[in-house]
Design a protein around this motif. Structure first.
Motif, PDB file in Angstrom:
ATOM      1  N   SER A  28     -31.424 -31.237  -6.610  1.00  0.00           N
ATOM      2  CA  SER A  28     -31.621 -30.623  -5.301  1.00  0.00           C
ATOM      3  C   SER A  28     -30.480 -30.971  -4.354  1.00  0.00           C
ATOM      4  O   SER A  28     -30.055 -30.137  -3.547  1.00  0.00           O
ATOM      5  CB  SER A  28     -32.946 -31.090  -4.691  1.00  0.00           C
ATOM      6  OG  SER A  28     -34.008 -30.649  -5.485  1.00  0.00           O
ATOM      7  N   GLU A  31     -27.784 -28.648  -5.001  1.00  0.00           N
ATOM      8  CA  GLU A  31     -28.017 -27.334  -4.407  1.00  0.00           C
ATOM      9  C   GLU A  31     -27.689 -27.357  -2.913  1.00  0.00           C
ATOM     10  O   GLU A  31     -27.179 -26.373  -2.365  1.00  0.00           O
ATOM     11  CB  GLU A  31     -29.460 -26.907  -4.642  1.00  0.00           C
ATOM     12  CG  GLU A  31     -29.743 -26.604  -6.106  1.00  0.00           C
ATOM     13  CD  GLU A  31     -31.189 -26.210  -6.343  1.00  0.00           C
ATOM     14  OE1 GLU A  31     -31.958 -26.170  -5.368  1.00  0.00           O
ATOM     15  OE2 GLU A  31     -31.527 -25.938  -7.512  1.00  0.00           O
ATOM     16  N   LEU A  32     -27.966 -28.492  -2.271  1.00  0.00           N
ATOM     17  CA  LEU A  32     -27.614 -28.611  -0.860  1.00  0.00           C
ATOM     18  C   LEU A  32     -26.096 -28.686  -0.675  1.00  0.00           C
ATOM     19  O   LEU A  32     -25.559 -28.172   0.310  1.00  0.00           O
ATOM     20  CB  LEU A  32     -28.279 -29.843  -0.245  1.00  0.00           C
ATOM     21  CG  LEU A  32     -29.793 -29.767  -0.080  1.00  0.00           C
ATOM     22  CD1 LEU A  32     -30.309 -31.040   0.575  1.00  0.00           C
ATOM     23  CD2 LEU A  32     -30.194 -28.554   0.743  1.00  0.00           C
ATOM     24  N   LEU A  35     -24.951 -25.228  -0.888  1.00  0.00           N
ATOM     25  CA  LEU A  35     -25.286 -24.548   0.366  1.00  0.00           C
ATOM     26  C   LEU A  35     -24.339 -24.974   1.489  1.00  0.00           C
ATOM     27  O   LEU A  35     -23.938 -24.156   2.316  1.00  0.00           O
ATOM     28  CB  LEU A  35     -26.733 -24.861   0.742  1.00  0.00           C
ATOM     29  CG  LEU A  35     -27.326 -24.068   1.912  1.00  0.00           C
ATOM     30  CD1 LEU A  35     -27.363 -22.590   1.594  1.00  0.00           C
ATOM     31  CD2 LEU A  35     -28.732 -24.580   2.226  1.00  0.00           C
ATOM     32  N   ALA A  50     -28.859 -17.085  -1.197  1.00  0.00           N
ATOM     33  CA  ALA A  50     -30.303 -17.308  -1.110  1.00  0.00           C
ATOM     34  C   ALA A  50     -31.066 -16.204  -1.844  1.00  0.00           C
ATOM     35  O   ALA A  50     -31.994 -16.467  -2.626  1.00  0.00           O
ATOM     36  CB  ALA A  50     -30.744 -17.368   0.347  1.00  0.00           C
ATOM     37  N   THR A  53     -30.541 -16.503  -5.621  1.00  0.00           N
ATOM     38  CA  THR A  53     -31.369 -17.562  -6.193  1.00  0.00           C
ATOM     39  C   THR A  53     -32.781 -17.068  -6.438  1.00  0.00           C
ATOM     40  O   THR A  53     -33.415 -17.401  -7.447  1.00  0.00           O
ATOM     41  CB  THR A  53     -31.394 -18.786  -5.255  1.00  0.00           C
ATOM     42  OG1 THR A  53     -30.054 -19.232  -5.032  1.00  0.00           O
ATOM     43  CG2 THR A  53     -32.202 -19.925  -5.858  1.00  0.00           C
ATOM     44  N   ARG A 278     -34.267 -23.949   0.575  1.00  0.00           N
ATOM     45  CA  ARG A 278     -33.549 -24.980  -0.169  1.00  0.00           C
ATOM     46  C   ARG A 278     -34.001 -26.376   0.255  1.00  0.00           C
ATOM     47  O   ARG A 278     -34.189 -27.263  -0.580  1.00  0.00           O
ATOM     48  CB  ARG A 278     -32.040 -24.840   0.054  1.00  0.00           C
ATOM     49  CG  ARG A 278     -31.395 -23.637  -0.625  1.00  0.00           C
ATOM     50  CD  ARG A 278     -31.336 -23.794  -2.133  1.00  0.00           C
ATOM     51  NE  ARG A 278     -30.590 -22.712  -2.740  1.00  0.00           N
ATOM     52  CZ  ARG A 278     -29.307 -22.780  -3.077  1.00  0.00           C
ATOM     53  NH1 ARG A 278     -28.616 -23.878  -2.835  1.00  0.00           N
ATOM     54  NH2 ARG A 278     -28.705 -21.756  -3.661  1.00  0.00           N
TER      55      ARG A 278
END
Length: 445
Positions: A28, A31-32, A35, A50, A53, A278
């Protein structure tokens, strides 16, 4: 490796859950990071990734079902000490994963932009999202097969190896993200597609190592290429996988429908929903780790003919996850503005993102319990019940409510957030009733 069918249950749960939680948090976190870097390209790039995903989640539903069936099958036979069946289960799941991931790749590559436009993306957003999706689906086979191998190790009580593989992949991904997104020297700037390239390259390296470990004889699985393919065994796995695939598909379709509803309120709303989605996934990752460990505990103890110990594991996991999500809910509520602004420095997404977090976060405890109960039923191989709960609570209840409440109550997008809360509470209630009935204890795989 942890022996989950005897001894101290709390220690056994922590032993397997901790590495899974660490791996999930790292995933995670990655993923951040994606982002964060993509956010420097603007709100349209954030919205494109987004929405992409969300499409990946829908198309991967079949694979999710297969991995869930693998967990139920492998943990059950590992608990029963039938290691020959463990090896057969892993071998057949790898073959099924290969076949279906190739089919999904073809669909994803051919129709990437069309799917984004169908969801209501503006042309520029669809173009950016399609560049990300095409790359991701091109290398999806390695993503899927790595997932299968990691779930197999976890089902046998080895959660440390998958965690180390995730650490390696994430380090590579973080290093590659800025290089491939923005370019440097002879490396061209790939934009949002660069984030997908980084994901594929890092996961391919991790898969190569995981597969080598599987073949080395140093894993708990006596894997061999000489294992004969049995259509009857493949069908047994598919029968467990299909309801979970449908469940995952329903959840993903719900998310897409919610994304389309949010898109009506504009690109800023879509960007905010992508950011908080997210962030919410990051908050849920430790819980998913605990829930995965719960599924393994349930499967192994049912295989060892100890259903009471399986129940004790579920209760313990539900208490742990509820406490954690209550803490995360408080953090999200209090620090919402600062958190959202980290990922959209322009501030365009702040107001809507904060409204979601401060409305929904106080109800995360219901979601925490629902996740544990759903994974427990899946770990027993009783995948139909979570499917029914998802169908009624999310597709038939939450989505229509999200369409109605904004206008009916005159509260705009806050009505969408209220629908999310109502769906969350209904799903937990249904799963609790199904779990208490106890039919999962006699499920045959």
């Amino acid at each position: 490796m942890s022996e989950l069918t005897e001894g101290d249950l709390f220690r056994g749960l922590i032993t397997i859950a901790a590495p899974i939680v660490a791996g999930n948090v790292l995933q995670s976190g990655l993923e951040l990071v994606d982002l964060f870097f993509v956010g420097r390209l603007g709100s349209e790039a954030i919205a494109g990734v987004a929405m992409s995903t969300s499409i990946v989640m829908v198309l991967m539903t079949i694979i999710i079902g297969i991995v869930t069936a693998n967990t139920a099958f492998v943990s059950r036979y590992y608990g029963a000490k039938n290691y020959d069946m463990v090896a057969k289960g892993v071998s057949h799941t790898l073959i099924l994963g290969l076949v279906f991931s190739i089919l999904l790749s073809v669909v994803g590559i051919l129709y990437a932009e069309d799917m984004l436009l169908l969801l209501g993306a503006e042309p520029n957003v669809a173009l950016l999202g399609a560049s990300y999706l095409t790359v991701l689906f091109t290398g999806s086979v390695t993503l899927v097969e790595l997932w299968v191998i990691n779930s197999s190790f976890q089902s046998c009580g080895d959660a440390t190896t998958p965690m180390l593989l995730v650490v390696l992949a994430n380090i590579l991904n973080i290093a590659l993200d800025p290089l491939l997104i923005f370019g440097y020297g002879v490396v061209p700037a790939c934009g949002v597609a660069g984030a997908a390239y980084a994901t594929i390259i890092s996961r391919s390296v991790a898969f190569a190592i995981a597969f080598a470990l599987l073949l080395s004889g140093r894993s708990p699985i006596p894997f061999s290429f000489r294992t004969k393919f049995e259509f009857s065994l493949a069908w047994r796995l598919i029968r467990v996988a299909v309801p979970n695939s449908v469940q995952s598909g329903l959840r993903s379709v719900t998310f897409l429908a919610m994304m389309a509803i949010v898109a009506v309120f504009g690109t800023a709303a879509l960007s905010a929903y992508g950011i908080v989605g997210r962030l919410e996934l990051v908050a849920l990752m430790p819980g998913f780790g605990i829930a995965t460990a719960t599924a393994v505990i349930v499967g192994q103890n049912l295989g060892a003919k100890k259903p009471e110990r399986a129940e004790a594991g579920v209760r313990l996991s539900a208490l742990m996850n509820s406490g954690f999500m209550a803490l995360m809910g408080a953090i999200f509520y209090l620090a919402a503005p600062a958190i959202v602004e980290v990922f959209d420095p322009s501030g365009a997404s702040t107001e809507i993102g904060v409204s979601y977090m401060q409305t929904v976060a106080p109800f995360y405890v219901f979601l925490a319990v629902a996740i544990i109960l759903g994974f427990a039923l899946n770990g027993a191989g009783d995948t139909k019940k979570p499917m029914y709960a998802t169908l009624f609570s999310m597709v038939l209840f939450q989505v229509p409510l999200a369409c109605i409440l904004p206008g009916l109550l005159g509260i705009g997008i806050a009505g969408v957030w209220l629908a999310v809360i109502c769906g969350m509470i209904l799903q937990m209630g249904m799963l609790f009733a199904m779990y208490r009935h106890g039919g999962w204890k006699s499920t045959v795989i």
